[in-house]
Design a protein around this motif. Structure first.
Motif, PDB file in Angstrom:
ATOM      1  N   ALA A   1       4.863  -2.203   1.071  1.00 39.53           N
ATOM      2  CA  ALA A   1       4.938  -1.686  -0.298  1.00 39.53           C
ATOM      3  C   ALA A   1       4.623  -0.197  -0.343  1.00 39.53           C
ATOM      4  O   ALA A   1       5.293   0.574  -1.053  1.00 39.53           O
ATOM      5  CB  ALA A   1       3.968  -2.458  -1.192  1.00 39.53           C
TER       6      ALA A   1
ATOM      7  N   SER B   1      11.592  -8.252   5.604  1.00 37.58           N
ATOM      8  CA  SER B   1      11.593  -6.872   5.121  1.00 37.58           C
ATOM      9  C   SER B   1      12.880  -6.157   5.510  1.00 37.58           C
ATOM     10  O   SER B   1      13.387  -5.317   4.759  1.00 37.58           O
ATOM     11  CB  SER B   1      10.377  -6.110   5.663  1.00 37.58           C
ATOM     12  OG  SER B   1      10.398  -6.043   7.073  1.00 37.58           O
TER      13      SER B   1
ATOM     14  N   TYR C   1       0.569  -7.406   5.542  1.00 40.82           N
ATOM     15  CA  TYR C   1       1.906  -6.907   5.865  1.00 40.82           C
ATOM     16  C   TYR C   1       2.590  -6.364   4.612  1.00 40.82           C
ATOM     17  O   TYR C   1       3.153  -5.260   4.622  1.00 40.82           O
ATOM     18  CB  TYR C   1       2.740  -8.029   6.474  1.00 40.82           C
ATOM     19  CG  TYR C   1       4.106  -7.568   6.953  1.00 40.82           C
ATOM     20  CD1 TYR C   1       4.300  -7.182   8.282  1.00 40.82           C
ATOM     21  CD2 TYR C   1       5.188  -7.499   6.086  1.00 40.82           C
ATOM     22  CE1 TYR C   1       5.538  -6.753   8.725  1.00 40.82           C
ATOM     23  CE2 TYR C   1       6.424  -7.070   6.521  1.00 40.82           C
ATOM     24  CZ  TYR C   1       6.602  -6.694   7.832  1.00 40.82           C
ATOM     25  OH  TYR C   1       7.835  -6.253   8.251  1.00 40.82           O
ATOM     26  N   ASP C   2       2.542  -7.137   3.525  1.00 39.69           N
ATOM     27  CA  ASP C   2       3.191  -6.710   2.283  1.00 39.69           C
ATOM     28  C   ASP C   2       2.580  -5.419   1.747  1.00 39.69           C
ATOM     29  O   ASP C   2       3.283  -4.587   1.156  1.00 39.69           O
ATOM     30  CB  ASP C   2       3.084  -7.809   1.227  1.00 39.69           C
ATOM     31  CG  ASP C   2       3.928  -9.031   1.559  1.00 39.69           C
ATOM     32  OD1 ASP C   2       4.842  -8.911   2.403  1.00 39.69           O
ATOM     33  OD2 ASP C   2       3.669 -10.110   0.981  1.00 39.69           O
ATOM     34  N   THR C   3       1.279  -5.247   1.943  1.00 44.21           N
ATOM     35  CA  THR C   3       0.615  -4.015   1.512  1.00 44.21           C
ATOM     36  C   THR C   3       1.165  -2.814   2.257  1.00 44.21           C
ATOM     37  O   THR C   3       1.439  -1.763   1.657  1.00 44.21           O
ATOM     38  CB  THR C   3      -0.910  -4.123   1.748  1.00 44.21           C
ATOM     39  OG1 THR C   3      -1.435  -5.205   0.973  1.00 44.21           O
ATOM     40  CG2 THR C   3      -1.617  -2.833   1.356  1.00 44.21           C
TER      41      THR C   3
ATOM     42  N   LYS D   1       8.007 -12.023   8.714  1.00 47.25           N
ATOM     43  CA  LYS D   1       7.873 -11.002   7.681  1.00 47.25           C
ATOM     44  C   LYS D   1       8.720  -9.768   8.011  1.00 47.25           C
ATOM     45  O   LYS D   1       9.285  -9.141   7.115  1.00 47.25           O
ATOM     46  CB  LYS D   1       6.411 -10.599   7.515  1.00 47.25           C
ATOM     47  CG  LYS D   1       5.492 -11.695   7.007  1.00 47.25           C
ATOM     48  CD  LYS D   1       5.861 -12.120   5.590  1.00 47.25           C
ATOM     49  CE  LYS D   1       5.589 -11.043   4.565  1.00 47.25           C
ATOM     50  NZ  LYS D   1       5.866 -11.498   3.185  1.00 47.25           N
TER      51      LYS D   1
ATOM     52  N   GLU E   1      -0.053 -12.172   5.530  1.00 47.98           N
ATOM     53  CA  GLU E   1       1.096 -11.854   4.675  1.00 47.98           C
ATOM     54  C   GLU E   1       0.750 -10.749   3.693  1.00 47.98           C
ATOM     55  O   GLU E   1       1.548  -9.826   3.469  1.00 47.98           O
ATOM     56  CB  GLU E   1       1.547 -13.105   3.917  1.00 47.98           C
ATOM     57  CG  GLU E   1       2.246 -14.128   4.786  1.00 47.98           C
ATOM     58  CD  GLU E   1       3.152 -15.044   3.974  1.00 47.98           C
ATOM     59  OE1 GLU E   1       3.992 -14.523   3.221  1.00 47.98           O
ATOM     60  OE2 GLU E   1       3.010 -16.270   4.096  1.00 47.98           O
ATOM     61  N   THR E   2      -0.443 -10.838   3.096  1.00 43.06           N
ATOM     62  CA  THR E   2      -0.866  -9.810   2.150  1.00 43.06           C
ATOM     63  C   THR E   2      -1.003  -8.458   2.838  1.00 43.06           C
ATOM     64  O   THR E   2      -0.599  -7.424   2.295  1.00 43.06           O
ATOM     65  CB  THR E   2      -2.210 -10.204   1.503  1.00 43.06           C
ATOM     66  OG1 THR E   2      -2.044 -11.440   0.806  1.00 43.06           O
ATOM     67  CG2 THR E   2      -2.677  -9.140   0.529  1.00 43.06           C
TER      68      THR E   2
END
Length: 247
Positions: free
Chosen positions: A87, A145, A82-84, A141, A79-80
């Protein structure tokens, strides 16, 4: 009583914990280990491989202790990662959109920035759009998004929309269309070719900008009232002419 020796030991432990090695503080070393794990996860996911603690530790040269100091599970790390990726792209596109004042130029700048960012960081493109990744968490995810970008698009359009079309639905259409176009482009085995109508980065940016601009023009155009003359929608019953007297 051994308070003096205990205090001395505590101070010594504190000094060791706060000691600088290689010019980096403990906090900096911890941040570097966490970033190494995130980068390793991005590499692994982009390659279509499964995340495992052992594999990540092999890639980074770290022990499992350091993994669990930063993440509770490989899912949390995924998750981190993907979010990185999201972002970084979102920040780049938002900055590009805010630069010009004309709407068509804003859209073109944003699409160019989006495509260029995916070309510069292909790992992010794979994680966001690759068909090779079948991880249910990544699929969730991706859906999240898409919803996020649709909400941002709708909020950006705001009161500029003068059509009766629901702005939220229009935003879903825009984001879904761009997502599918990017997916086709990034999953093509012969992406670099440009002959015979093939897609390359600039072509994708132009096509996306053209379609979004056309839709935006329709949505921001004031509705026109019907100029046709009012008519009775019901069929008219005609009275037959009187018959002549032949008697």
């Amino acid at each position: 009583m051994h308070h003096g020796s205990e205090t001395g030991a505590a101070v010594a432990d504190g000094n060791r914990a706060g000691r600088v090695y290689g010019g980096r503080s403990p906090a900096e070393r911890e941040a570097a280990r966490r970033q190494a794990l995130v980068n390793a996860a991005i590499d692994t996911l982009a390659a279509g491989e499964k995340l495992t603690v052992r594999g990540l530790c092999t890639r980074t040269g770290l022990t499992s202790r350091y993994f669990y100091e930063n993440f509770t599970s490989t899912g949390a790390l995924a998750e981190t990662a993907y979010d990185t990726c999201v972002a970084g792209i979102a920040e780049t596109v938002a900055a590009a959109f805010a630069t010009p004042h004309d709407l068509a130029d804003q859209i073109a700048h944003a699409m160019n920035a989006l495509v260029e960012s995916l070309e510069k960081e292909p790992r992010a493109g794979h994680i966001l759009f690759s068909h090779r990744i079948a991880d249910p968490l990544i699929a969730r995810k991706r859906q999240e998004s898409t919803e996020f970008f649709a909400q941002i698009t709708a909020a950006t359009a705001g009161t500029a929309v003068r059509s009766s079309v629901d702005v939220g639905h229009a935003a879903q259409f825009v984001v879904g269309g761009v997502t599918q176009l990017l997916s086709v482009w990034l999953n093509s085995d012969d992406r670099p070719y440009t002959a015979a109508g093939g897609l390359d980065g600039p072509a994708v940016a132009r096509l996306a900008a053209t379609m979004i601009t056309a839709l935006a023009a329709q949505l921001t155009e004031a509705p026109t009232s019907s100029s046709s003359s009012p008519q009775d929608p019901s069929p008219t019953t005609r009275t037959p002419p009187p018959r002549g007297d032949h008697g």
